[in-house]
Motif scaffolding. Structure first.
Motif, PDB file in Angstrom:
ATOM      1  N   GLY A  23       0.808  -1.218   0.000  1.00 28.12           N
ATOM      2  CA  GLY A  23       0.000   0.000   0.000  1.00 28.12           C
ATOM      3  C   GLY A  23       0.834   1.258   0.000  1.00 28.12           C
ATOM      4  O   GLY A  23       2.003   1.257  -0.355  1.00 28.12           O
ATOM      5  N   HIS A  24       0.229   2.338   0.446  1.00 27.17           N
ATOM      6  CA  HIS A  24       0.913   3.619   0.432  1.00 27.17           C
ATOM      7  C   HIS A  24       0.697   4.346   1.752  1.00 27.17           C
ATOM      8  O   HIS A  24      -0.074   3.899   2.599  1.00 27.17           O
ATOM      9  N   VAL A  25       1.369   5.469   1.909  1.00 29.77           N
ATOM     10  CA  VAL A  25       1.249   6.237   3.143  1.00 29.77           C
ATOM     11  C   VAL A  25      -0.096   6.958   3.178  1.00 29.77           C
ATOM     12  O   VAL A  25      -0.826   7.009   2.197  1.00 29.77           O
ATOM     13  N   ILE A  26      -0.392   7.526   4.346  1.00 32.74           N
ATOM     14  CA  ILE A  26      -1.673   8.197   4.513  1.00 32.74           C
ATOM     15  C   ILE A  26      -1.689   9.507   3.720  1.00 32.74           C
ATOM     16  O   ILE A  26      -0.769  10.324   3.861  1.00 32.74           O
ATOM     17  N   ASN A  67      -5.068  11.038   2.887  1.00 32.82           N
ATOM     18  CA  ASN A  67      -6.281  11.764   3.252  1.00 32.82           C
ATOM     19  C   ASN A  67      -6.729  11.392   4.657  1.00 32.82           C
ATOM     20  O   ASN A  67      -6.263  10.411   5.243  1.00 32.82           O
ATOM     21  N   SER A  68      -7.652  12.181   5.129  1.00 35.90           N
ATOM     22  CA  SER A  68      -8.248  11.891   6.420  1.00 35.90           C
ATOM     23  C   SER A  68      -8.982  10.552   6.338  1.00 35.90           C
ATOM     24  O   SER A  68      -9.461  10.156   5.274  1.00 35.90           O
ATOM     25  N   MET A  69      -9.034   9.865   7.466  1.00 34.96           N
ATOM     26  CA  MET A  69      -9.730   8.580   7.604  1.00 34.96           C
ATOM     27  C   MET A  69      -9.031   7.432   6.873  1.00 34.96           C
ATOM     28  O   MET A  69      -9.596   6.372   6.687  1.00 34.96           O
ATOM     29  N   GLU A  70      -7.802   7.645   6.504  1.00 35.96           N
ATOM     30  CA  GLU A  70      -7.016   6.539   5.969  1.00 35.96           C
ATOM     31  C   GLU A  70      -6.092   6.041   7.071  1.00 35.96           C
ATOM     32  O   GLU A  70      -5.604   6.833   7.882  1.00 35.96           O
ATOM     33  N   VAL A  71      -5.844   4.740   7.091  1.00 36.14           N
ATOM     34  CA  VAL A  71      -4.954   4.200   8.111  1.00 36.14           C
ATOM     35  C   VAL A  71      -3.906   3.281   7.485  1.00 36.14           C
ATOM     36  O   VAL A  71      -4.143   2.660   6.456  1.00 36.14           O
ATOM     37  N   VAL A  72      -2.751   3.227   8.149  1.00 36.62           N
ATOM     38  CA  VAL A  72      -1.744   2.207   7.852  1.00 36.62           C
ATOM     39  C   VAL A  72      -1.659   1.349   9.102  1.00 36.62           C
ATOM     40  O   VAL A  72      -1.606   1.868  10.210  1.00 36.62           O
ATOM     41  N   ILE A  73      -1.690   0.019   8.926  1.00 36.55           N
ATOM     42  CA  ILE A  73      -1.758  -0.843  10.109  1.00 36.55           C
ATOM     43  C   ILE A  73      -0.480  -1.652  10.281  1.00 36.55           C
ATOM     44  O   ILE A  73       0.240  -1.917   9.324  1.00 36.55           O
ATOM     45  N   GLY A  74      -0.193  -2.008  11.541  1.00 39.03           N
ATOM     46  CA  GLY A  74       0.964  -2.840  11.855  1.00 39.03           C
ATOM     47  C   GLY A  74       0.715  -4.278  11.435  1.00 39.03           C
ATOM     48  O   GLY A  74      -0.427  -4.692  11.208  1.00 39.03           O
ATOM     49  N   SER A  75       1.797  -5.037  11.338  1.00 35.51           N
ATOM     50  CA  SER A  75       1.677  -6.406  10.804  1.00 35.51           C
ATOM     51  C   SER A  75       0.821  -7.301  11.701  1.00 35.51           C
ATOM     52  O   SER A  75       0.055  -8.128  11.209  1.00 35.51           O
ATOM     53  N   THR A  76       0.960  -7.134  13.032  1.00 39.09           N
ATOM     54  CA  THR A  76       0.169  -7.959  13.943  1.00 39.09           C
ATOM     55  C   THR A  76      -1.324  -7.664  13.782  1.00 39.09           C
ATOM     56  O   THR A  76      -2.157  -8.565  13.781  1.00 39.09           O
ATOM     57  N   VAL A  77      -1.629  -6.393  13.627  1.00 37.96           N
ATOM     58  CA  VAL A  77      -3.027  -5.996  13.449  1.00 37.96           C
ATOM     59  C   VAL A  77      -3.587  -6.642  12.186  1.00 37.96           C
ATOM     60  O   VAL A  77      -4.674  -7.219  12.183  1.00 37.96           O
ATOM     61  N   ALA A  78      -2.795  -6.543  11.111  1.00 40.57           N
ATOM     62  CA  ALA A  78      -3.246  -7.090   9.833  1.00 40.57           C
ATOM     63  C   ALA A  78      -3.480  -8.585   9.950  1.00 40.57           C
ATOM     64  O   ALA A  78      -4.484  -9.122   9.472  1.00 40.57           O
ATOM     65  N   GLU A  79      -2.554  -9.235  10.647  1.00 39.24           N
ATOM     66  CA  GLU A  79      -2.636 -10.692  10.750  1.00 39.24           C
ATOM     67  C   GLU A  79      -3.808 -11.126  11.628  1.00 39.24           C
ATOM     68  O   GLU A  79      -4.613 -11.962  11.256  1.00 39.24           O
ATOM     69  N   LYS A  80      -3.900 -10.497  12.806  1.00 36.78           N
ATOM     70  CA  LYS A  80      -4.905 -10.927  13.774  1.00 36.78           C
ATOM     71  C   LYS A  80      -6.320 -10.586  13.314  1.00 36.78           C
ATOM     72  O   LYS A  80      -7.262 -11.339  13.566  1.00 36.78           O
TER      73      LYS A  80
END
Lengths: 209, 535
Positions: free
Chosen positions: B130-133, B135-148
């Motif tokens: 993906g890419h960096v944030i 706009n507003s309301m966009e998120v980048v998530i950590g690997s654990t978050v993505a996995e879990k």
């Protein structure tokens, strides 16, 4: 061939000195040693087996002076040339009958010949109990296993300590006959130590301590 | 036939002894390994998560709490600080970088952090997808978050208010995943990163929902949700349209509105929203009618004012309403303002300054700053500065004592299991004395007998170690599955090979020690005596 010269023994904490008559056995000679309890019968047997070191004198088995052997070589010599039969019969509890015999051969560094084992077990009437655990055997079966263990490795000498004292007349006869027969087959000298007068008649040679 | 086989048969023939030995040993192995794993995870987490953060500035309160919340993301924050003041501090020449972070929400227990582009470099986190944030309301998530949570690029989710998972206070505006970080083994793995604006946006919306809720009841809340959803997707354009209409055609309407308003209140607020249609208006009328009868005095006052001078009323309303409002609203009002009064501008200017953040993570240019800077903050501002390294060292000292105690208990248990092993082994050697004597008459040497015992012990140690290792894994697995919240908070370090080896060697030494004590009688054994004592 068993020979003793002026054998004496003294236990460390005892003043009593046992002294034993000289023994000289040629090939295939058997000997019965009689004596009351406490007279040193077992001591003599252990001296003959190299389990005890004599205070004086020598034990010579198959031209080998046991006094000249030490520790591991003595263990090895004993394992290969001497068969022991005990009053109450004993085998390694965790192993079954056939494993006991194989362990016996393994430890004395003799080849494990399965047909030989089978033949022996047949002669002793144990062939149907090969896989039996030791505690599943009867007293008579145990005694026969003990005989098997003492002859399986083709020893030069079979030493039996009161092999019949806990047996009834019938079993006493069977056991002593088996012992003599096995000794004959393996060309071994049989020395039996006992206070049991019932087996006197089976031996030509006997000494009384 | 071999010594191994005899040993194996011995083990097999004594299942109870074997079980006891394995059990007692594995128990102490579990304790030793477990403590080591916890300790190293704890230490690792503390040290690596500091990243390059030298100082944390936040609201007054416990410095440890501030550090835990802002650096390790474990505790609740101490409060908020003004963004304006934080910005002022950031300009200090001693500071290499200052990263603002803002808290408030979570998604399924994972914290959502509003920050800027300087946050991820603190942890050396690189994007995996993906890419960096932007706009507003966009998120980048950590690997654990993505996995879990099994989140992918393009997924959207609704956050809930607070730092703990709940289904009661769910925000209406969805976040969209635009990027996923590579695993870093640091705290960022379990964070959801968004922009500061997103956090402010969600919270403003929430405020509105809150108001709407009060005025119009539950039925209306749903309606508002939809409203806001629309808002977000279409956003500014949509608003513009609205206001174009508004402005061109509805000046009168406004007046009308307010005429109504005298009886009913704040319709003009809803008027600024997307679906300003007649049907709805009616609806509002109804609810406000009720409202007036039952509720809030200040509203009445409001309307009293309103009757007399409408525009002032507008002003007040916006102040009350907005609290800390967001950009598109501003624009909204700017549109309004073009035609209207200046004091509107003033109120919105104030507005900007009232933006708040949770804390500011600071990296210094040089060490000298450590001496002066924190003191300056603590003395001259109403904020506090906390040194994460110092605070965590202090914390580690406290918990270190706990770990030490448990470690000693584990060693004690190891010692006891060693003694149990010795006693049972010693007893077994005594019981097996006749066996050993017999084996000796078969031609076995002392060395072979000792080898036999060692093989037996090694087998037991090996099995105990396997069992212990397995139990530790299973134990942690279950503990973290039961305490699901904690699982999102703790990254379990795998034990290094050296640590496992250390425990293994320790256990082995203990076993060898107790075994040799027990085996000693074999060496000293007098075959003749044993055989003579046969019974």
């Amino acid at each position: 061939m068993v020979q003793t010269n002026n054998l004496t023994f003294q236990y460390k904490k005892s003043k009593h000195v046992f002294s034993f008559p000289n023994i000289s056995l040629e090939k295939q000679d058997n000997l019965l040693i009689l004596g009351k309890s406490g007279i040193g019968k077992t001591t003599l047997l252990h001296l003959l087996a190299g389990l005890l070191k004599p205070s004086n004198g020598d034990v010579i088995i198959d031209k080998m002076n046991l006094s000249s052997l030490h520790d591991n070589s003595l263990d090895k010599f004993r394992g290969q040339n001497i068969g022991l039969v005990f009053q109450k019969n004993y085998a390694i509890q965790s192993l079954n009958l056939i494993d006991n015999l194989q362990t016996r051969l393994f430890l004395s560094k003799k080849p494990i010949n399965k047909t030989l084992i089978d033949t022996l077990l047949m002669q002793l009437g144990l062939d149907s109990h090969k896989k039996s655990k030791i505690n599943e055997l009867s007293v008579g079966q145990l005694q026969r296993l003990n005989i098997a263990l003492s002859v399986i490795h083709n020893p030069k000498v079979i030493l039996a300590d009161e092999p019949t004292s806990s047996l009834d007349d019938e079993n006493c006869k069977i056991v002593i006959e088996l012992l003599i027969k096995q000794a004959e087959q393996t060309n071994a000298n049989l020395i039996v130590i006992t206070h049991d007068n019932r087996i006197k008649s089976f031996f030509q040679n006997s000494i009384t301590l | 036939m071999s010594i191994w086989k005899i040993s194996f048969q011995n083990i097999k023939s004594k299942p109870l002894y074997t079980f006891l030995s394995i059990f007692v040993l594995s128990l102490s192995i579990v304790l030793l390994l477990g403590i080591q794993q916890l300790k190293s995870s704890f230490k690792h987490q503390m040290n690596t998560n500091l990243g390059e953060i030298d100082l944390v500035i936040g609201a007054k309160g416990s410095p440890l709490q501030l550090v835990l919340a802002s650096v390790l993301h474990l505790d609740n924050p101490t409060g908020n600080i003004s963004y304006k003041e934080a910005k002022k501090i950031s300009k200090n020449p001693m500071i290499k970088s200052a990263v603002p972070i803002s808290y408030g929400d979570n998604y399924k227990g994972f914290r959502i952090i509003g920050t800027n582009e300087k946050f991820s470099p603190l942890y050396n986190a690189k994007l995996q997808k993906g890419h960096v944030i932007k706009n507003s309301m966009e998120v980048v998530i950590g690997s654990t978050v993505a996995e879990k949570l099994n989140l992918k690029i393009g997924d959207t989710f609704l956050s809930s208010h607070g730092l703990i998972e709940n289904e009661i206070e769910v925000h209406a505006t969805p976040f969209k995943v635009v990027g996923i970080f590579k695993p870093t083994q640091k705290v960022i793995d379990r964070l959801i990163i968004t922009s500061l604006e997103s956090i402010w946006d969600t919270h403003n919306h929430e405020e509105e929902i809150y108001h709407g809720h009060h005025h119009e009841g539950e039925e209306h809340q749903d309606h508002h949700h939809e409203n806001h959803a629309n808002h977000n997707k279409e956003k500014k354009d949509h608003h513009h349209e609205n206001h174009v209409n508004h402005n061109e055609a509805k000046k009168d309407h406004h007046h009308e509105n307010h005429a109504n308003h005298n009886e009913e209140k704040k319709n003009h607020h809803h008027g600024s929203h997307a679906n300003h249609n007649e049907e709805k208006k009616d609806h509002h009328h109804g609810s406000h009618a009720n409202h007036n009868e039952e509720k809030k005095d200040h509203h009445h006052e409001n309307h009293a004012n309103h009757n007399e001078k409408k525009k002032d009323h507008h002003n007040e309303n916006h102040l009350n309403h907005n609290g800390e409002k967001k950009d598109h609203h501003h624009e909204n009002h700017l549109n309004h303002n073009e035609e209207k009064k200046d004091h509107h501008h003033e109120s919105h200017a104030n507005h900007n300054e009232e933006k708040e953040i949770t804390s500011l993570l600071i990296t210094f240019k040089n060490l000298a700053a450590f001496l002066t800077f924190p003191r300056k903050i603590n003395k001259q501002t109403n904020m506090q500065a906390a040194l994460p390294k110092y605070e965590l060292d202090k914390l580690y000292e406290y918990t270190g004592a706990g770990f030490k105690t448990i470690s000693w208990i584990a060693y004690l248990i190891l010692l006891i299991s060693g003694m149990i092993l010795f006693i049972s082994l010693y007893k077994m050697v005594k019981e097996r004395a006749f066996d050993f004597a017999l084996l000796r008459t078969y031609g076995a040497s002392n060395f072979q007998l000792i080898k036999m015992m060692i093989y037996e012990e090694l087998t037991i140690v090996f099995l105990a170690f396997m069992l212990g290792f397995l139990l530790v894994k299973i134990g942690f697995f279950f503990i973290f599955n039961i305490l699901k919240v904690n699982y999102t908070q703790i990254i379990l370090q795998d034990l290094s090979f050296t640590e496992i080896l250390q425990t293994g060697i320790l256990v082995l030494i203990m076993v060898i020690l107790s075994s040799s004590l027990a085996i000693y009688p074999i060496i000293k054994m007098n075959i003749s005596t044993i055989l003579s004592n046969e019974k």
